[in-house]
Every structure is written in structure tokens, then in C-alpha cells.
Scaffold this active site. Sequence first.
Site, short mmCIF file in Angstrom:
data_model
loop_
_atom_site.label_atom_id
_atom_site.label_comp_id
_atom_site.label_asym_id
_atom_site.label_seq_id
_atom_site.Cartn_x
_atom_site.Cartn_y
_atom_site.Cartn_z
N ASP A 34 0.75 -1.33 0.12
CA ASP A 34 -0.10 -0.16 -0.08
C ASP A 34 0.91 1.21 0.07
O ASP A 34 2.04 1.35 0.49
CB ASP A 34 -0.81 -0.09 1.18
CG ASP A 34 -2.13 1.01 1.38
OD1 ASP A 34 -2.31 1.24 0.03
OD2 ASP A 34 -2.84 1.14 2.20
N ASN A 82 -10.62 -3.44 -6.18
CA ASN A 82 -9.73 -2.00 -7.08
C ASN A 82 -10.24 -1.73 -8.51
O ASN A 82 -9.96 -0.74 -9.29
CB ASN A 82 -8.24 -2.62 -7.32
CG ASN A 82 -7.39 -2.61 -6.21
OD1 ASN A 82 -6.41 -3.31 -6.05
ND2 ASN A 82 -7.75 -1.65 -5.27
C1 FPP Z 1 -1.69 0.17 -3.65
O1 FPP Z 1 -1.20 1.21 -3.40
C2 FPP Z 1 -1.12 -0.76 -4.74
C3 FPP Z 1 -1.79 -1.28 -5.86
C4 FPP Z 1 -3.29 -1.23 -5.68
C5 FPP Z 1 -0.94 -1.84 -7.03
C6 FPP Z 1 0.17 -2.74 -6.49
C7 FPP Z 1 0.89 -3.09 -7.63
C8 FPP Z 1 2.17 -2.96 -8.05
C9 FPP Z 1 3.04 -2.64 -7.17
C10 FPP Z 1 2.63 -3.84 -9.21
C11 FPP Z 1 3.00 -5.44 -9.13
C12 FPP Z 1 3.19 -5.91 -10.35
C13 FPP Z 1 3.11 -7.20 -10.44
C14 FPP Z 1 3.55 -7.66 -11.83
C15 FPP Z 1 2.98 -8.25 -9.43
P1 FPP Z 1 -2.26 2.61 -3.57
O2 FPP Z 1 -2.68 3.04 -5.06
O3 FPP Z 1 -3.71 2.10 -2.98
O4 FPP Z 1 -1.56 3.73 -2.86
P2 FPP Z 1 -2.56 4.87 -2.01
O5 FPP Z 1 -3.13 4.13 -0.89
O6 FPP Z 1 -1.17 5.75 -1.56
O7 FPP Z 1 -3.36 5.32 -2.88
#
Ligand code: FPP
Length: 254
Positions: A34, A82
Amino acid sequence: MTAQSITAQQTYLQVLPPDLDRARLPKHVAVIMDGNGRWAKQRGLPRIMGHRRGVDTLKDLLRCCRDWGVEALTAYAFSTENWGRPLEEVDFLMTLFERVLRQELREMMSENVRIQFVGNLQALPSSLQDEITKAVETTRNNPGIQFTVATNYGGRQEILQACRSIATKVQQGLIDPSEIDEALFERHLYTAGNSDPDLLIRTSGEMRISNFLLWQVAYAELYVTDTLWPDFNRAEFHQALSAYQQRDRRFGKV
Ligand code: FPP
């Protein structure tokens, strides 16, 4: 820090830090990655830049698990919730997963990684499904670390589909209700055959499970850090493992 001490620290982190007990490492670590959006926002960048940097973090954590002797890593890449994000961000993430899989397959082979996906994969774009199938099939017999990516994953949905599948078998007379125990139930989860996570790490401070591996984390140790996912590095992982090794895992016993 001097250039020399930075190099010393990087070398030191290539191997299991000496204060950690190899015999008491978690066999399976799960991560809720996160804070990508916040990381980008803090830098005045679009959210997608946080996801892009998040991939680098995940790659290094996977290597670190291998270097230090953790046998399995599961990462929450995309939850069933998501889909509610802006369309451009969802599209970006789907394309990112596809590109990363295509680009990293050769390296996963050379590093003996066995990749697996859990979630409702049929609802993903078909080109991504094709890359997933290819990566899973190609790496199936690799003897190294087991890397599980939760994509379009929801813990409640997973439990419901296991119930449906078991109910169908009961209806067909293949299973008697008296045979339904934890072992049988687990064989109907997406994670069938995997060990349960011993340690669940969540970055960016939220104290929530967010529908991740609800059945499987029943006895996992939880570790939450305020660090945003793109900044989670080997030193942070070292701290998480130190905290884990200080816990007294009783599994409900005294
Ligand atoms: C949460 O941060 C993150 C995600 C929903 C996406 C995570 C995906 C990756 C890191 C890519 C992984 C790739 C592979 C191929 C496995 P957020 O967007 O919710 O952050 P925030 O809470 O600060 O808005």
C-alpha cells in the site's frame, strides 16, 4: 553516510543479517503493497509512477527473500475492489502486469522462481490471461522461491467459490458433508497446496486486512509499517523480520 559505508551496507544486506535466526525465519511472507499513490503524490507525480516504482520494490523483495532463505512470497497486486479506481489507473495496472510478466519471464527462469496467480483470473483482459498462463506454465517446475501474485483477488470471494465447489460435489454425491474439514476446504481455495503465510506485512500504516487471504492469515503475525510501498527496502524487511522473531507464536495454545 559515506560512499564506503553505503556500499558496506548494501553488501551486508545481500546475505541474511547476522542478528536474524535462520531457523526461525517465516517460511511464507505475504505483503499488502500500500502507498504507491501517496508516494507519487508526495513527489508531485501521477499515481501510476508510484505503481511503476512499486514493481521495482517488489522485484527486490522477491530477490531478498531468495537471498535470505524465505521460501514463499505472496503479493496483493489487485483486489476485487480495485476495479472501482479510475479507468485510466485500472488500464495502466493491467498493462503494467502484462508488461512486467513478459519482461521478467527470462529472469524468473534464470533465478528459478515459480510464479503462481490467485484470484478470479477469468475476469482479467485476455491478453493478460495469456501472459499469466505462459509464465505459470514456463516456471511450473522451477525449484526456487514460490512467488504468488494475488490479482483480481478477494478473500470473501475465494471462500464463496470454495463453498460453491464443495456444495456441487456434495450434490453430485462425491463428498459427504461429514468429510468437510479444514484440509478439504483448503484444497478448494485458490491457494490449494500452499502453506499459510507466517508473516503478513502491510505498508503505509493502515491497520486493515482489506479482504486479503482471510482464511490463510488466521495465525499469521501482522507487521504494519508507516513506510510507503515504493520506499520499502531490505533494511525495512530486516526490521519486519526482527519484529517477527521477537513474537511468541502460540497458535492459540499457552
Ligand atoms: C496500492 O497502492 C497498490 C496497488 C493497488 C497496486 C500494486 C501493484 C504493483 C506494485 C505492481 C505489481 C506488479 C506485478 C507484476 C505483480 P495505492 O495505489 O492504494 O496507494 P495509496 O493508498 O497511497 O493511494
